[in-house]
Design a protein around this motif. Structure first.
Motif, PDB file in Angstrom:
ATOM      1  N   THR A   1      35.517  94.085 -12.242  1.00 46.17           N
ATOM      2  CA  THR A   1      36.514  93.050 -12.504  1.00 46.17           C
ATOM      3  C   THR A   1      37.783  93.298 -11.693  1.00 46.17           C
ATOM      4  OG1 THR A   1      35.690  92.772 -14.766  1.00 46.17           O
ATOM      5  CG2 THR A   1      37.875  91.892 -14.294  1.00 46.17           C
ATOM      6  N   ALA A   2      38.177  94.551 -11.582  1.00 48.30           N
ATOM      7  CA  ALA A   2      39.374  94.892 -10.811  1.00 48.30           C
ATOM      8  C   ALA A   2      39.204  94.530  -9.345  1.00 48.30           C
ATOM      9  CB  ALA A   2      39.672  96.384 -10.953  1.00 48.30           C
ATOM     10  N   VAL A   3      38.024  94.804  -8.809  1.00 50.92           N
ATOM     11  CA  VAL A   3      37.744  94.476  -7.415  1.00 50.92           C
ATOM     12  C   VAL A   3      37.770  92.958  -7.211  1.00 50.92           C
ATOM     13  CG1 VAL A   3      35.988  94.531  -5.593  1.00 50.92           C
ATOM     14  CG2 VAL A   3      36.439  96.575  -6.960  1.00 50.92           C
ATOM     15  N   GLN A   4      37.180  92.223  -8.157  1.00 46.62           N
ATOM     16  CA  GLN A   4      37.173  90.764  -8.069  1.00 46.62           C
ATOM     17  C   GLN A   4      38.584  90.186  -8.115  1.00 46.62           C
ATOM     18  OE1 GLN A   4      34.598  89.848 -11.389  1.00 46.62           O
ATOM     19  NE2 GLN A   4      32.738  89.923 -10.123  1.00 46.62           N
ATOM     20  N   LEU A   5      39.491  90.880  -8.795  1.00 44.33           N
ATOM     21  CA  LEU A   5      40.889  90.441  -8.868  1.00 44.33           C
ATOM     22  C   LEU A   5      41.687  90.864  -7.642  1.00 44.33           C
ATOM     23  CD1 LEU A   5      41.671  91.247 -12.615  1.00 44.33           C
ATOM     24  CD2 LEU A   5      41.517  88.971 -11.601  1.00 44.33           C
ATOM     25  N   GLY A   6      41.066  91.601  -6.736  1.00 41.19           N
ATOM     26  CA  GLY A   6      41.771  92.045  -5.543  1.00 41.19           C
ATOM     27  C   GLY A   6      42.605  93.282  -5.757  1.00 41.19           C
ATOM     28  N   ILE A   7      42.354  94.001  -6.851  1.00 43.58           N
ATOM     29  CA  ILE A   7      43.106  95.222  -7.122  1.00 43.58           C
ATOM     30  C   ILE A   7      42.506  96.368  -6.316  1.00 43.58           C
ATOM     31  CG2 ILE A   7      43.763  96.890  -8.900  1.00 43.58           C
ATOM     32  CD1 ILE A   7      43.574  94.577 -10.926  1.00 43.58           C
ATOM     33  N   ASP A   8      43.316  97.026  -5.522  1.00 43.43           N
ATOM     34  CA  ASP A   8      42.852  98.112  -4.657  1.00 43.43           C
ATOM     35  C   ASP A   8      42.812  99.415  -5.454  1.00 43.43           C
ATOM     36  OD1 ASP A   8      42.155  99.795  -2.668  1.00 43.43           O
ATOM     37  OD2 ASP A   8      43.898  99.401  -1.383  1.00 43.43           O
ATOM     38  N   LEU A   9      41.618  99.786  -5.880  1.00 37.50           N
ATOM     39  CA  LEU A   9      41.469 101.004  -6.672  1.00 37.50           C
ATOM     40  C   LEU A   9      41.693 102.254  -5.847  1.00 37.50           C
ATOM     41  CD1 LEU A   9      38.350 100.098  -8.872  1.00 37.50           C
ATOM     42  CD2 LEU A   9      40.761 100.029  -9.504  1.00 37.50           C
ATOM     43  N   ASP A  10      41.610 102.117  -4.514  1.00 34.59           N
ATOM     44  CA  ASP A  10      41.818 103.283  -3.658  1.00 34.59           C
ATOM     45  C   ASP A  10      43.251 103.815  -3.762  1.00 34.59           C
ATOM     46  OD1 ASP A  10      39.224 103.210  -2.783  1.00 34.59           O
ATOM     47  OD2 ASP A  10      39.659 101.970  -1.026  1.00 34.59           O
ATOM     48  N   LYS A  11      44.166 102.928  -4.160  1.00 34.79           N
ATOM     49  CA  LYS A  11      45.561 103.328  -4.283  1.00 34.79           C
ATOM     50  C   LYS A  11      45.869 103.943  -5.649  1.00 34.79           C
ATOM     51  CE  LYS A  11      47.277  99.862  -1.004  1.00 34.79           C
ATOM     52  NZ  LYS A  11      48.201  98.710  -0.811  1.00 34.79           N
ATOM     53  N   LEU A  12      44.859 103.935  -6.524  1.00 35.22           N
ATOM     54  CA  LEU A  12      45.050 104.483  -7.868  1.00 35.22           C
ATOM     55  C   LEU A  12      44.404 105.848  -7.989  1.00 35.22           C
ATOM     56  CD1 LEU A  12      44.238 101.331 -10.027  1.00 35.22           C
ATOM     57  CD2 LEU A  12      46.490 102.290  -9.585  1.00 35.22           C
ATOM     58  N   ARG A  13      45.007 106.685  -8.779  1.00 33.04           N
ATOM     59  CA  ARG A  13      44.389 107.967  -9.109  1.00 33.04           C
ATOM     60  C   ARG A  13      43.510 107.753 -10.329  1.00 33.04           C
ATOM     61  NH1 ARG A  13      48.872 112.534  -9.488  1.00 33.04           N
ATOM     62  NH2 ARG A  13      46.986 113.807  -9.722  1.00 33.04           N
ATOM     63  N   THR A  14      42.230 107.973 -10.173  1.00 27.13           N
ATOM     64  CA  THR A  14      41.281 107.745 -11.266  1.00 27.13           C
ATOM     65  C   THR A  14      40.376 108.964 -11.438  1.00 27.13           C
ATOM     66  OG1 THR A  14      39.611 106.734  -9.812  1.00 27.13           O
ATOM     67  CG2 THR A  14      41.238 105.254 -10.810  1.00 27.13           C
ATOM     68  N   TYR A  15      39.948 109.153 -12.676  1.00 27.34           N
ATOM     69  CA  TYR A  15      39.002 110.215 -12.998  1.00 27.34           C
ATOM     70  C   TYR A  15      37.957 109.637 -13.946  1.00 27.34           C
ATOM     71  CZ  TYR A  15      42.260 113.655 -11.048  1.00 27.34           C
ATOM     72  OH  TYR A  15      43.070 114.366 -10.210  1.00 27.34           O
ATOM     73  N   GLY A  16      36.758 110.158 -13.824  1.00 28.98           N
ATOM     74  CA  GLY A  16      35.702 109.666 -14.698  1.00 28.98           C
ATOM     75  C   GLY A  16      35.926 110.051 -16.153  1.00 28.98           C
ATOM     76  N   LYS A  17      36.464 111.246 -16.359  1.00 29.11           N
ATOM     77  CA  LYS A  17      36.684 111.732 -17.722  1.00 29.11           C
ATOM     78  C   LYS A  17      38.133 112.189 -17.899  1.00 29.11           C
ATOM     79  CE  LYS A  17      31.917 113.338 -18.282  1.00 29.11           C
ATOM     80  NZ  LYS A  17      31.053 114.516 -18.564  1.00 29.11           N
ATOM     81  N   LEU A  18      38.619 112.037 -19.118  1.00 29.01           N
ATOM     82  CA  LEU A  18      39.984 112.436 -19.439  1.00 29.01           C
ATOM     83  C   LEU A  18      40.192 113.927 -19.216  1.00 29.01           C
ATOM     84  CD1 LEU A  18      42.818 111.952 -20.635  1.00 29.01           C
ATOM     85  CD2 LEU A  18      41.793 112.183 -22.922  1.00 29.01           C
ATOM     86  N   LYS A  19      39.221 114.735 -19.607  1.00 33.58           N
ATOM     87  CA  LYS A  19      39.394 116.191 -19.495  1.00 33.58           C
ATOM     88  C   LYS A  19      39.528 116.627 -18.041  1.00 33.58           C
ATOM     89  CE  LYS A  19      34.486 117.504 -19.478  1.00 33.58           C
ATOM     90  NZ  LYS A  19      33.449 118.343 -20.146  1.00 33.58           N
ATOM     91  N   ASP A  20      38.879 115.892 -17.109  1.00 31.51           N
ATOM     92  CA  ASP A  20      38.986 116.236 -15.691  1.00 31.51           C
ATOM     93  C   ASP A  20      40.407 116.039 -15.191  1.00 31.51           C
ATOM     94  OD1 ASP A  20      36.283 116.806 -15.649  1.00 31.51           O
ATOM     95  OD2 ASP A  20      35.716 114.793 -14.980  1.00 31.51           O
ATOM     96  N   ALA A  21      41.029 114.923 -15.624  1.00 33.63           N
ATOM     97  CA  ALA A  21      42.401 114.655 -15.209  1.00 33.63           C
ATOM     98  C   ALA A  21      43.356 115.679 -15.808  1.00 33.63           C
ATOM     99  CB  ALA A  21      42.806 113.244 -15.651  1.00 33.63           C
ATOM    100  N   VAL A  22      43.155 116.006 -17.088  1.00 31.02           N
ATOM    101  CA  VAL A  22      44.020 116.979 -17.747  1.00 31.02           C
ATOM    102  C   VAL A  22      43.916 118.347 -17.084  1.00 31.02           C
ATOM    103  CG1 VAL A  22      44.450 118.213 -19.907  1.00 31.02           C
ATOM    104  CG2 VAL A  22      43.976 115.761 -19.954  1.00 31.02           C
TER     105      VAL A  22
END
Length: 276
Positions: A250-271
């Motif tokens: 949905t984000a891609v369809q809205l034109g939101i560039d996820l490459d500019k966001l910091r994302t992690y698959g799991k919360l514990k990985d980010a922590v």
């Protein structure tokens, strides 16, 4: 007022106790209902007074010919029933029973004065009383719904406030776990509360965890990423964890560039990454 209608009016008021008692005796034991048969003596007397107030209100319609006086009883009683969580269907059930008791009392009056009555009289009384009962039920249901809706909304807001806390996990890092449907937060100043809490905690990084979100639509996805943009404007680094495939699509369809966001698959990985 017609002479026989006046007699009926007085007759009903004289027998008001004889109408309320059968109604009280008819009650059954019901959980979560104020009208339960095992209610306390104080509650039973309150119900008796309430029922007799109702009777006088309906009888007054016979005398005045106007339904305008019904609103006061309906609003007062419906508000109290809704506030104490009394089921609406139960109240409607008791309306139905008391209508029969009321009409039976009119029949008793007709039997006493058969020789002096016209068919038009009994027909008119029956029509007026039934119209009054129907209107009272409509008003009662409306007021009950208004109070119940207001209570539900207030409860939803309290739950929403409790379910979207910014949790500080270090001096500069916080986590906001989103639980349930995202659209529940959109109507409760979700973004504003997140900004305020993040600012008050003097955080420089906020992790938004979506692992507890079962589904999300286009509008809510856009709303969520608007929060990320607002955090960026405040100089706060936003990290999103637990993004599901449908949210990413949905984000891609809205034109939101996820490459500019910091994302992690799991919360514990980010922590772990941020703290260690």
């Amino acid at each position: 007022m017609h002479k026989m209608t006046e007699k009926l009016h007085n007759f009903l008021l004289e027998h008001i106790d004889e109408m309320s008692q059968p109604w009280l005796d008819w009650r059954e034991v019901e959980e979560y209902s104020i009208c339960t048969a095992d209610a306390s003596r104080e509650t039973t007397e309150y119900l008796r007074e309430q029922n007799q107030y109702f009777t006088r209100t309906i009888v007054n319609v016979l005398k005045e010919g106007s339904l305008d006086t019904l609103s006061s009883w309906a609003q007062e009683t419906a508000t109290k029933r809704a506030q104490c969580g009394d089921p609406l269907y139960g109240s409607i059930h008791y309306f139905k029973k008391f209508r029969l008791i009321f009409l039976e009392r009119i029949e008793a009056f007709v039997d006493l004065h058969q020789s002096r009555l016209k068919y038009e009289d009994t027909f008119s009384w029956n029509r007026v009383v039934n119209e009054a009962f129907d209107r009272m039920i409509e008003l009662f249901t409306m007021y009950y719904g208004q109070v119940a809706d207001a209570h539900s909304y207030a409860q939803k807001m309290r739950i929403s406030e409790l379910s979207t806390p910014v949790i500080s996990i270090s001096n500069k890092v916080g986590v906001v776990p989103i639980i349930g449907q995202v659209d529940e937060y959109n109507s409760s100043n979700f973004a504003e509360r997140i900004m305020m809490q993040t600012k008050n905690l003097e955080l420089s990084c906020l992790i938004i965890d979506l692992s507890g979100v079962p589904s999300i639509d286009t509008m809510m996805t856009n709303e969520l990423f608007q929060v990320v943009k607002m955090l960026d404007l405040l100089g706060i680094d936003a990290i999103i964890t637990g993004i599901r495939p449908e949210i990413a699509l949905t984000a891609v369809q809205l034109g939101i560039d996820l490459d500019k966001l910091r994302t992690y698959g799991k919360l514990k990985d980010a922590v772990n990454k941020l703290l260690h």
